[in-house]
Structures are given as C-alpha cells and as structure tokens.
Design a protein around this motif. Sequence first.
Motif, PDB file in Angstrom:
ATOM      1  N   ALA B   2      94.106  12.823 -64.126  1.00  0.00           N
ATOM      2  CA  ALA B   2      93.311  11.674 -64.563  1.00  0.00           C
ATOM      3  C   ALA B   2      92.492  11.132 -63.393  1.00  0.00           C
ATOM      4  O   ALA B   2      91.308  10.891 -63.514  1.00  0.00           O
ATOM      5  N   ASN B   3      93.108  11.010 -62.212  1.00  0.00           N
ATOM      6  CA  ASN B   3      92.366  10.515 -61.058  1.00  0.00           C
ATOM      7  C   ASN B   3      91.219  11.441 -60.718  1.00  0.00           C
ATOM      8  O   ASN B   3      90.120  11.012 -60.397  1.00  0.00           O
ATOM      9  N   ILE B  15      78.782   6.591 -56.905  1.00  0.00           N
ATOM     10  CA  ILE B  15      79.829   5.956 -56.062  1.00  0.00           C
ATOM     11  C   ILE B  15      80.340   7.048 -55.152  1.00  0.00           C
ATOM     12  O   ILE B  15      81.150   7.880 -55.538  1.00  0.00           O
ATOM     13  N   GLN B  16      79.790   7.085 -53.912  1.00  0.00           N
ATOM     14  CA  GLN B  16      79.991   8.291 -53.093  1.00  0.00           C
ATOM     15  C   GLN B  16      80.830   8.066 -51.854  1.00  0.00           C
ATOM     16  O   GLN B  16      81.258   9.030 -51.235  1.00  0.00           O
ATOM     17  N   ARG B  17      81.082   6.837 -51.470  1.00  0.00           N
ATOM     18  CA  ARG B  17      81.827   6.595 -50.242  1.00  0.00           C
ATOM     19  C   ARG B  17      83.297   6.309 -50.558  1.00  0.00           C
ATOM     20  O   ARG B  17      83.605   5.615 -51.548  1.00  0.00           O
ATOM     21  N   PRO B  18      84.210   6.843 -49.716  1.00  0.00           N
ATOM     22  CA  PRO B  18      85.647   6.690 -49.979  1.00  0.00           C
ATOM     23  C   PRO B  18      86.053   5.242 -50.259  1.00  0.00           C
ATOM     24  O   PRO B  18      86.811   4.973 -51.178  1.00  0.00           O
ATOM     25  N   SER B  19      85.520   4.290 -49.515  1.00  0.00           N
ATOM     26  CA  SER B  19      85.932   2.893 -49.726  1.00  0.00           C
ATOM     27  C   SER B  19      85.555   2.429 -51.138  1.00  0.00           C
ATOM     28  O   SER B  19      86.338   1.752 -51.814  1.00  0.00           O
ATOM     29  N   ALA B  20      84.388   2.845 -51.609  1.00  0.00           N
ATOM     30  CA  ALA B  20      83.964   2.450 -52.963  1.00  0.00           C
ATOM     31  C   ALA B  20      84.802   3.197 -54.015  1.00  0.00           C
ATOM     32  O   ALA B  20      85.203   2.635 -55.025  1.00  0.00           O
ATOM     33  N   LEU B  21      85.087   4.457 -53.724  1.00  0.00           N
ATOM     34  CA  LEU B  21      85.926   5.242 -54.651  1.00  0.00           C
ATOM     35  C   LEU B  21      87.322   4.651 -54.730  1.00  0.00           C
ATOM     36  O   LEU B  21      87.965   4.624 -55.777  1.00  0.00           O
ATOM     37  N   PRO B  26      92.479   1.438 -57.798  1.00  0.00           N
ATOM     38  CA  PRO B  26      93.290   0.479 -57.032  1.00  0.00           C
ATOM     39  C   PRO B  26      94.762   0.897 -56.901  1.00  0.00           C
ATOM     40  O   PRO B  26      95.415   0.572 -55.921  1.00  0.00           O
ATOM     41  N   SER B  27      95.250   1.670 -57.879  1.00  0.00           N
ATOM     42  CA  SER B  27      96.688   2.018 -57.809  1.00  0.00           C
ATOM     43  C   SER B  27      96.930   3.162 -56.833  1.00  0.00           C
ATOM     44  O   SER B  27      98.055   3.475 -56.476  1.00  0.00           O
ATOM     45  N   THR B  29      96.837   4.947 -53.159  1.00  0.00           N
ATOM     46  CA  THR B  29      96.721   4.602 -51.737  1.00  0.00           C
ATOM     47  C   THR B  29      95.558   5.400 -51.153  1.00  0.00           C
ATOM     48  O   THR B  29      95.101   6.395 -51.755  1.00  0.00           O
ATOM     49  N   ARG B  30      95.115   5.016 -49.934  1.00  0.00           N
ATOM     50  CA  ARG B  30      93.988   5.733 -49.322  1.00  0.00           C
ATOM     51  C   ARG B  30      94.373   7.195 -49.076  1.00  0.00           C
ATOM     52  O   ARG B  30      93.592   8.107 -49.241  1.00  0.00           O
ATOM     53  N   ARG B  31      95.685   7.386 -48.748  1.00  0.00           N
ATOM     54  CA  ARG B  31      96.153   8.756 -48.463  1.00  0.00           C
ATOM     55  C   ARG B  31      96.062   9.592 -49.739  1.00  0.00           C
ATOM     56  O   ARG B  31      95.567  10.709 -49.735  1.00  0.00           O
ATOM     57  N   VAL B  32      96.505   9.018 -50.878  1.00  0.00           N
ATOM     58  CA  VAL B  32      96.449   9.741 -52.160  1.00  0.00           C
ATOM     59  C   VAL B  32      94.985  10.036 -52.490  1.00  0.00           C
ATOM     60  O   VAL B  32      94.638  11.150 -52.890  1.00  0.00           O
ATOM     61  N   LEU B  33      94.116   9.062 -52.272  1.00  0.00           N
ATOM     62  CA  LEU B  33      92.688   9.246 -52.548  1.00  0.00           C
ATOM     63  C   LEU B  33      92.145  10.406 -51.722  1.00  0.00           C
ATOM     64  O   LEU B  33      91.491  11.307 -52.256  1.00  0.00           O
TER      65      LEU B  33
END
Lengths: 100, 100
Positions: B2-3, B15-21, B26-27, B29-33
């Motif tokens: 799903a993600n 929406i191309q930048r990691p911070s915006a993604l 929100p659920s 973490t940055r590591r999971v992203l």
Amino acid sequence: MANGSTLLVGIAQGIQRPSALQRMLPSATRRVLNVQLTELEHHGLVSKTIFAELPPRVEYELTDLGRSLLPVIEVMEQWGNTHRTALEQALAGNLAELPN
Amino acid sequence: MANGSTLLVGIAQGIQRPSALQRMLPSATRRVLNVQLTELEHHGLVSKTIFAELPPRVEYELTDLGRSLLPVIEVMEQWGNTHRTALEQALAGNLAELPN
C-alpha cells in the motif's frame, strides 16, 4: 500479496482443497498456506466449508467479494507479464551495484 | 504494498522530495520511507537525483516503468473504494470471532 492472488485464482479455477492449493504454492509451507487462507477468509474473500467426514474434508470457495477481485488480479498479472523483462533487468542491475 | 503505490502516486503528482513524501505517510518512520523508496528504485519504478547543493537535495521521479503502473494502481484503488464497507464488515465480523 502474490500468494494471495495465486490462491484466489486457483480457488476460482476449482482448486478448492488445501492439499491441492499447496501444490500450487510449493515454496509455501502448510502453515504459511493456512495463514494465508485464514487471511483471505478474514477479509471476506473466501469462505471455508468443513465436511463432517472422516477424515474431515475442507473446501474453500470465493465469496462475491473475492470474485470481484479477479479482474484486478488479471490487470496486475498482465502488467507483470508485459514488464517482466524490464523488472528483472532493473533488479539485476541494482543487485550488481550492491556492495557484496 | 500500500505504501509503495501511495508513494508512486505522490511522486506522479509532483511530490518528489523525501520530506514531502514523509508527510504523505505519517505512520511510516523516515527509515521505513527510505527502505520503500530504495525498493521502488531497485525495481526500476523510480529514479533518484541528488543535487550537489548544501545541504544536498534529493528528488525522486517516476521512470517509464513506474508510470506504466499507475493505471494498475488506479484499478486497485477503485476496487478498494468500491468494496471498502464490505471489507471492513468482513474484518470486523471475523475479529469478533477471535478468542480474546
């Protein structure tokens, strides 16, 4: 996800007993198969019937909700077949870059 | 899964930048992203560009292969929206049967 759609397609084709479904997924253990069948059941995509025989016979059937998912699975499989080479090349190329 | 599709759709919408993604998920973490973005990259679905600036800027773009997946994601989302209630009822009904 891949096993789930394989199981749904198999059950739709009349492969309804766990032992026969197991043969469709040789890489999955019986425990994994049962977990996935229970997952499909919990999502209301398949129904399970236990026949009071000795030994007891179990059969799975698609629910209407499960049947409604078949066209989506078809679209996913078509995409996969169309792009299999590109996907394999991308994965092979990227694996080569990984530090070993 | 799903993600992954959520990220592909987001990147397709610019929406191309990691911070915006990250704000889209929100659920996660940055590591999971990062793991999921790397997974999409390894499958050749997105490409990553690092701009040599201070601090370095990173942007993701869909590849042709990634763009070709958007109609499949659309079909999956339509199915999900159409059958959301039936899915939720099935899950709720089956959770009620679980021994607590």
